[in-house]
Design a protein around this motif. Structure first.
Motif, PDB file in Angstrom:
ATOM      1  N   LEU A 215       0.853  -1.177   0.000  1.00 39.85           N
ATOM      2  CA  LEU A 215       0.000   0.000   0.000  1.00 39.85           C
ATOM      3  C   LEU A 215       0.895   1.236   0.000  1.00 39.85           C
ATOM      4  O   LEU A 215       1.808   1.345   0.826  1.00 39.85           O
ATOM      5  CB  LEU A 215      -0.909   0.012   1.231  1.00 39.85           C
ATOM      6  N   VAL A 216       0.639   2.149  -0.945  1.00 43.50           N
ATOM      7  CA  VAL A 216       1.453   3.352  -1.087  1.00 43.50           C
ATOM      8  C   VAL A 216       0.525   4.551  -1.217  1.00 43.50           C
ATOM      9  O   VAL A 216      -0.440   4.517  -1.994  1.00 43.50           O
ATOM     10  CB  VAL A 216       2.384   3.257  -2.314  1.00 43.50           C
ATOM     11  N   ASP A 217       0.828   5.612  -0.503  1.00 43.47           N
ATOM     12  CA  ASP A 217       0.009   6.829  -0.538  1.00 43.47           C
ATOM     13  C   ASP A 217       0.491   7.749  -1.670  1.00 43.47           C
ATOM     14  O   ASP A 217       0.884   8.898  -1.427  1.00 43.47           O
ATOM     15  CB  ASP A 217       0.084   7.534   0.813  1.00 43.47           C
ATOM     16  N   ARG A 218       0.487   7.227  -2.889  1.00 46.28           N
ATOM     17  CA  ARG A 218       0.902   7.991  -4.065  1.00 46.28           C
ATOM     18  C   ARG A 218       0.056   7.590  -5.263  1.00 46.28           C
ATOM     19  O   ARG A 218      -0.439   6.458  -5.335  1.00 46.28           O
ATOM     20  CB  ARG A 218       2.378   7.751  -4.402  1.00 46.28           C
ATOM     21  N   ALA A 219      -0.076   8.512  -6.201  1.00 51.71           N
ATOM     22  CA  ALA A 219      -0.735   8.204  -7.464  1.00 51.71           C
ATOM     23  C   ALA A 219       0.171   7.309  -8.299  1.00 51.71           C
ATOM     24  O   ALA A 219       1.399   7.315  -8.124  1.00 51.71           O
ATOM     25  CB  ALA A 219      -1.049   9.496  -8.223  1.00 51.71           C
ATOM     26  N   PRO A 220      -0.383   6.527  -9.229  1.00 54.32           N
ATOM     27  CA  PRO A 220       0.434   5.592 -10.023  1.00 54.32           C
ATOM     28  C   PRO A 220       1.601   6.257 -10.737  1.00 54.32           C
ATOM     29  O   PRO A 220       2.683   5.667 -10.839  1.00 54.32           O
ATOM     30  CB  PRO A 220      -0.577   4.999 -11.010  1.00 54.32           C
ATOM     31  N   ARG A 221       1.422   7.477 -11.239  1.00 53.27           N
ATOM     32  CA  ARG A 221       2.509   8.125 -11.986  1.00 53.27           C
ATOM     33  C   ARG A 221       3.694   8.475 -11.090  1.00 53.27           C
ATOM     34  O   ARG A 221       4.794   8.746 -11.600  1.00 53.27           O
ATOM     35  CB  ARG A 221       1.977   9.394 -12.663  1.00 53.27           C
ATOM     36  N   ALA A 222       3.484   8.501  -9.764  1.00 52.72           N
ATOM     37  CA  ALA A 222       4.565   8.850  -8.838  1.00 52.72           C
ATOM     38  C   ALA A 222       5.200   7.621  -8.206  1.00 52.72           C
ATOM     39  O   ALA A 222       6.003   7.753  -7.273  1.00 52.72           O
ATOM     40  CB  ALA A 222       4.039   9.782  -7.748  1.00 52.72           C
ATOM     41  N   ALA A 229      12.995  -8.795  -6.052  1.00 50.56           N
ATOM     42  CA  ALA A 229      12.712  -9.087  -4.646  1.00 50.56           C
ATOM     43  C   ALA A 229      13.856  -8.680  -3.727  1.00 50.56           C
ATOM     44  O   ALA A 229      13.631  -8.230  -2.595  1.00 50.56           O
ATOM     45  CB  ALA A 229      12.397 -10.569  -4.478  1.00 50.56           C
ATOM     46  N   ALA A 230      15.084  -8.792  -4.191  1.00 53.69           N
ATOM     47  CA  ALA A 230      16.233  -8.454  -3.349  1.00 53.69           C
ATOM     48  C   ALA A 230      16.291  -6.972  -3.009  1.00 53.69           C
ATOM     49  O   ALA A 230      16.896  -6.588  -2.001  1.00 53.69           O
ATOM     50  CB  ALA A 230      17.523  -8.883  -4.039  1.00 53.69           C
ATOM     51  N   ASP A 231      15.679  -6.111  -3.833  1.00 50.58           N
ATOM     52  CA  ASP A 231      15.702  -4.661  -3.602  1.00 50.58           C
ATOM     53  C   ASP A 231      14.388  -4.153  -3.025  1.00 50.58           C
ATOM     54  O   ASP A 231      14.128  -2.941  -3.015  1.00 50.58           O
ATOM     55  CB  ASP A 231      15.990  -3.937  -4.925  1.00 50.58           C
ATOM     56  N   SER A 232      13.555  -5.057  -2.539  1.00 53.07           N
ATOM     57  CA  SER A 232      12.224  -4.644  -2.072  1.00 53.07           C
ATOM     58  C   SER A 232      12.298  -3.715  -0.865  1.00 53.07           C
ATOM     59  O   SER A 232      11.484  -2.801  -0.724  1.00 53.07           O
ATOM     60  CB  SER A 232      11.390  -5.876  -1.726  1.00 53.07           C
ATOM     61  N   GLY A 233      13.275  -3.925   0.027  1.00 53.18           N
ATOM     62  CA  GLY A 233      13.372  -3.072   1.208  1.00 53.18           C
ATOM     63  C   GLY A 233      13.648  -1.628   0.848  1.00 53.18           C
ATOM     64  O   GLY A 233      13.011  -0.714   1.394  1.00 53.18           O
ATOM     65  N   ALA A 234      14.574  -1.390  -0.078  1.00 54.35           N
ATOM     66  CA  ALA A 234      14.876  -0.021  -0.499  1.00 54.35           C
ATOM     67  C   ALA A 234      13.677   0.609  -1.212  1.00 54.35           C
ATOM     68  O   ALA A 234      13.359   1.782  -0.995  1.00 54.35           O
ATOM     69  CB  ALA A 234      16.103  -0.023  -1.407  1.00 54.35           C
ATOM     70  N   TRP A 235      12.996  -0.160  -2.050  1.00 56.09           N
ATOM     71  CA  TRP A 235      11.821   0.359  -2.765  1.00 56.09           C
ATOM     72  C   TRP A 235      10.718   0.738  -1.781  1.00 56.09           C
ATOM     73  O   TRP A 235      10.133   1.822  -1.873  1.00 56.09           O
ATOM     74  CB  TRP A 235      11.323  -0.703  -3.754  1.00 56.09           C
ATOM     75  N   ALA A 236      10.455  -0.136  -0.819  1.00 52.33           N
ATOM     76  CA  ALA A 236       9.404   0.141   0.166  1.00 52.33           C
ATOM     77  C   ALA A 236       9.761   1.355   1.020  1.00 52.33           C
ATOM     78  O   ALA A 236       8.898   2.188   1.332  1.00 52.33           O
ATOM     79  CB  ALA A 236       9.176  -1.086   1.046  1.00 52.33           C
ATOM     80  N   GLY A 237      11.042   1.468   1.410  1.00 52.06           N
ATOM     81  CA  GLY A 237      11.431   2.617   2.221  1.00 52.06           C
ATOM     82  C   GLY A 237      11.319   3.928   1.470  1.00 52.06           C
ATOM     83  O   GLY A 237      10.883   4.938   2.030  1.00 52.06           O
ATOM     84  N   THR A 238      11.680   3.935   0.207  1.00 49.54           N
ATOM     85  CA  THR A 238      11.591   5.154  -0.596  1.00 49.54           C
ATOM     86  C   THR A 238      10.154   5.615  -0.763  1.00 49.54           C
ATOM     87  O   THR A 238       9.861   6.818  -0.742  1.00 49.54           O
ATOM     88  CB  THR A 238      12.217   4.914  -1.987  1.00 49.54           C
ATOM     89  N   HIS A 239       9.230   4.679  -0.897  1.00 49.25           N
ATOM     90  CA  HIS A 239       7.827   5.016  -1.148  1.00 49.25           C
ATOM     91  C   HIS A 239       6.987   5.076   0.126  1.00 49.25           C
ATOM     92  O   HIS A 239       5.790   5.375   0.055  1.00 49.25           O
ATOM     93  CB  HIS A 239       7.211   3.998  -2.110  1.00 49.25           C
ATOM     94  N   GLY A 240       7.595   4.784   1.272  1.00 51.98           N
ATOM     95  CA  GLY A 240       6.806   4.751   2.515  1.00 51.98           C
ATOM     96  C   GLY A 240       5.737   3.681   2.461  1.00 51.98           C
ATOM     97  O   GLY A 240       4.620   3.863   2.969  1.00 51.98           O
ATOM     98  N   ALA A 241       6.062   2.539   1.849  1.00 51.38           N
ATOM     99  CA  ALA A 241       5.081   1.489   1.604  1.00 51.38           C
ATOM    100  C   ALA A 241       4.816   0.666   2.863  1.00 51.38           C
ATOM    101  O   ALA A 241       5.679   0.509   3.727  1.00 51.38           O
ATOM    102  CB  ALA A 241       5.567   0.587   0.471  1.00 51.38           C
ATOM    103  N   VAL A 242       3.597   0.135   2.935  1.00 48.59           N
ATOM    104  CA  VAL A 242       3.156  -0.728   4.030  1.00 48.59           C
ATOM    105  C   VAL A 242       2.687  -2.048   3.420  1.00 48.59           C
ATOM    106  O   VAL A 242       2.058  -2.062   2.360  1.00 48.59           O
ATOM    107  CB  VAL A 242       2.021  -0.064   4.834  1.00 48.59           C
ATOM    108  N   HIS A 243       2.996  -3.148   4.084  1.00 50.74           N
ATOM    109  CA  HIS A 243       2.560  -4.446   3.588  1.00 50.74           C
ATOM    110  C   HIS A 243       1.037  -4.476   3.454  1.00 50.74           C
ATOM    111  O   HIS A 243       0.313  -4.117   4.397  1.00 50.74           O
ATOM    112  CB  HIS A 243       2.999  -5.565   4.542  1.00 50.74           C
ATOM    113  N   GLY A 244       0.572  -4.905   2.306  1.00 49.35           N
ATOM    114  CA  GLY A 244      -0.854  -4.932   2.041  1.00 49.35           C
ATOM    115  C   GLY A 244      -1.429  -6.329   2.139  1.00 49.35           C
ATOM    116  O   GLY A 244      -1.097  -7.213   1.339  1.00 49.35           O
TER     117      GLY A 244
END
Length: 411
Positions: A215-222, A229-244
Motif C-alpha cells: 500500500l502506497v500513498d501515491r498516485a500511479p505516476r509517482a 525481490a532483493a531490492d524490495s526493502g529499499a523500494w518500500a522505504g523510498t515510497h513509505g510502503a506498508v505491507h498490504g
C-alpha cells in the motif's frame, strides 16, 4: 516551583518517544486512550502518570526496544516517588502552649492573698513548678497542653492513612499491560548476560520470491516500477510502503555453541495498535506466480482479538510425488551447527495493525523472552479490501488497474 530532577528526566524520555513517532498529541492520545492535554503534561513534566502501563503502551507504539523500556520504567519509578513525596501532606506545626491564642480563654487561677509585689524584672512564670503551685488553684494551665498535644497525633494518623492508601493503590494496579509482559529485570549494578543464541530477520519477503502487495500513498505516476525481490526493502522505504494484506517475516535463530543447545518453547504475537485500514492505493509486485515448494510456516490472523502463531505444514512438489514438510513443533532445539528458520505469515483484511513477536527460550538453566521487531519498530500490515489495485505493464512502462490488464486490446 522548579521540577524535580527525576521528573524532568522521565519527561525527557517521554518527549523523545513522541518525537520519534512523529504523530500529534491527539493521534497518539487516541491510541493510548488518554487526552491530548494529558499526554502533553506527561511530556512537559507537569504530571507523572500514576501507572506505568500507559507509558509502556506509548513505548511499544513508538518502537522502543527492551533496553529502552527498562530505562523508561526506572525513570518512571523515580519520578513517581518524587510525585508521591510532593503529594504527601506536610506536618502541621504545633504552636507553643503559652503563645497559642484562644478566642475563649479559660478563666485564670484566682490570685493569691496579699503579699509582696512581684519583681517587674523577673520573667513571666510560663510553666510554674507544680510543687510550688497553690493546691486550691484549678489546673487550667495543664488542660491546654493536653488539648494541643492531640494535633501531632492527628497529623501522624492522617499521614499513615495517606501512606496506606498509596500502598493499596500501587499494589492493586499492574504496571504493565497484559499484552506486553515485563522483560526480565537485571539486578542494579550488574550487566545482563549475552543471549546464548543469535537471531536475525527478513521483513521484506515476497511469496514464492515474486508475489506481494504494497500500500502506497501515491498516485500511479509517482510510483517507480516494481523492483526485484532483493531490492524490495529499499523500494518500500523510498515510497513509505506498508505491507498490504499479508506480511512475511523470516526469523533465523542460531545457537552459539555446537554442543549446548538452546530450546525454543513458543512464539507469541503482540498487537500494539489497531486502526482502520489505510485508504491508499494497492500496488502488486507481480501478476501471479507460484513455486514448487511451499515452506512450512506459522500463520497469524491479525483480525482476531488475540492472534496466535499457528504452525502449518509445508509442501514439496518438486519431485514425482508431493511430499509434506512437517510444521515446526515446539519445543525445538537449535545449536551453532543446526540453526532454524521460522517463517511467519501475518494476514489482515480489516485493520491497519502494528505488531511484534516474542520468542520464549531456555538454555543452561536460564530462561528468557526475545522481542522480534522490525529494526526496533513494530511490524505493520494493513488490509487492502476495497482499495484501487494496480499492476505494472512492463511493455508500456506504467501502472494499470486490474480491469485494464484484462483488456490487452485497449492498451
Amino acid at each position: 516551583m522548579p521540577k524535580d530532577a527525576a521528573v524532568e528526566e522521565f519527561a525527557g524520555l517521554v518527549r523523545a518517544l513522541k518525537a520519534r513517532d512523529g504523530r500529534s498529541y491527539e493521534a497518539l492520545g487516541r491510541r493510548l486512550s488518554v487526552s491530548a492535554s494529558t499526554l502533553h503534561r506527561y511530556c512537559s513534566g507537569a504530571t507523572v502518570p500514576q501507572e506505568f502501563a500507559v507509558v509502556d503502551r506509548l513505548a511499544l507504539l513508538c518502537g522502543a526496544d527492551e533496553e529502552e523500556r527498562r530505562a523508561l520504567e526506572a525513570a518512571w519509578t523515580e519520578a513517581d516517588r518524587a510525585r508521591r513525596r510532593a503529594a504527601s501532606p506536610a506536618p502541621t506545626p504545633v504552636p507553643a502552649v503559652s503563645a497559642a491564642p484562644e478566642s475563649n480563654p479559660e478563666p485564670s487561677a484566682p490570685e493569691p492573698g496579699p503579699g509582696p509585689a512581684p519583681d517587674p524584672t523577673a520573667p513571666d512564670p510560663i510553666a510554674p513548678d507544680p510543687s510550688a503551685a497553690d493546691p486550691s488553684a484549678p489546673e487550667a494551665p495543664r488542660a491546654r497542653p493536653r488539648r494541643g498535644a492531640l494535633a501531632p497525633l492527628l497529623v501522624a494518623a492522617a499521614v499513615a492513612l495517606v501512606v496506606l492508601a498509596l500502598a493499596a493503590a500501587l499494589l492493586g494496579h499492574p504496571t504493565r499491560t497484559a499484552s506486553a509482559p515485563a522483560p526480565a529485570s537485571t539486578a542494579p549494578g550488574r550487566t545482563a548476560a549475552p543471549l546464548p543464541f543469535t537471531w536475525s530477520i527478513g521483513s521484506q519477503l515476497w511469496e514464492g520470491g515474486c508475489g506481494h502487495t504494497y500500500l502506497v500513498d501515491r498516485a500511479p505516476r509517482a510510483v517507480a516500477p516494481p523492483p526485484v525481490a532483493a531490492d524490495s526493502g529499499a523500494w518500500a522505504g523510498t515510497h513509505g510502503a506498508v505491507h498490504g494484506g499479508e506480511a512475511l517475516v523470516r526469523i533465523t535463530v542460531q545457537g552459539r555453541s555446537p554442543s549446548d543447545a538452546v530450546v525454543l518453547h513458543a512464539l507469541h504475537v503482540r498487537v500494539v495498535d489497531r486502526a482502520a485500514p489505510l485508504p491508499w492505493n494497492a500496488y502488486r509486485m507481480d501478476n501471479g506466480c507460484g513455486g514448487a515448494v511451499t515452506p512450512r510456516h506459522f500463520t497469524v490472523d491479525l483480525d482476531r482479538p488475540r492472534p496466535l502463531a499457528r504452525p502449518v505444514d509445508g509442501l514439496d512438489a518438486s519431485g514425482a510425488e508431493v511430499r509434506k514438510i512437517p510444521a515446526v513443533s515446539f519445543p525445538y532445539k537449535v545449536t551453532s551447527s543446526d540453526p532454524e528458520e521460522l517463517l511467519v505469515s501475518a494476514r489482515t483484511a480489516g485493520c491497519d495493525c502494528r505488531w511484534y513477536l516474542e520468542l520464549e527460550w531456555s538454555a543452561g538453566g536460564r530462561t528468557g523472552t526475545v522481542r522480534i521487531t522490525d529494526g526496533g519498530k513494530p511490524f505493520r500490515t494493513s488490509g487492502t479490501r476495497g482499495r484501487p489495485a494496480y499492476v505494472h505493464d512492463s511493455a508500456e512502462g506504467r501502472w494499470i488497474t486490474d480491469s485494464d490488464s484484462d483488456r490487452p486490446g485497449d492498451r
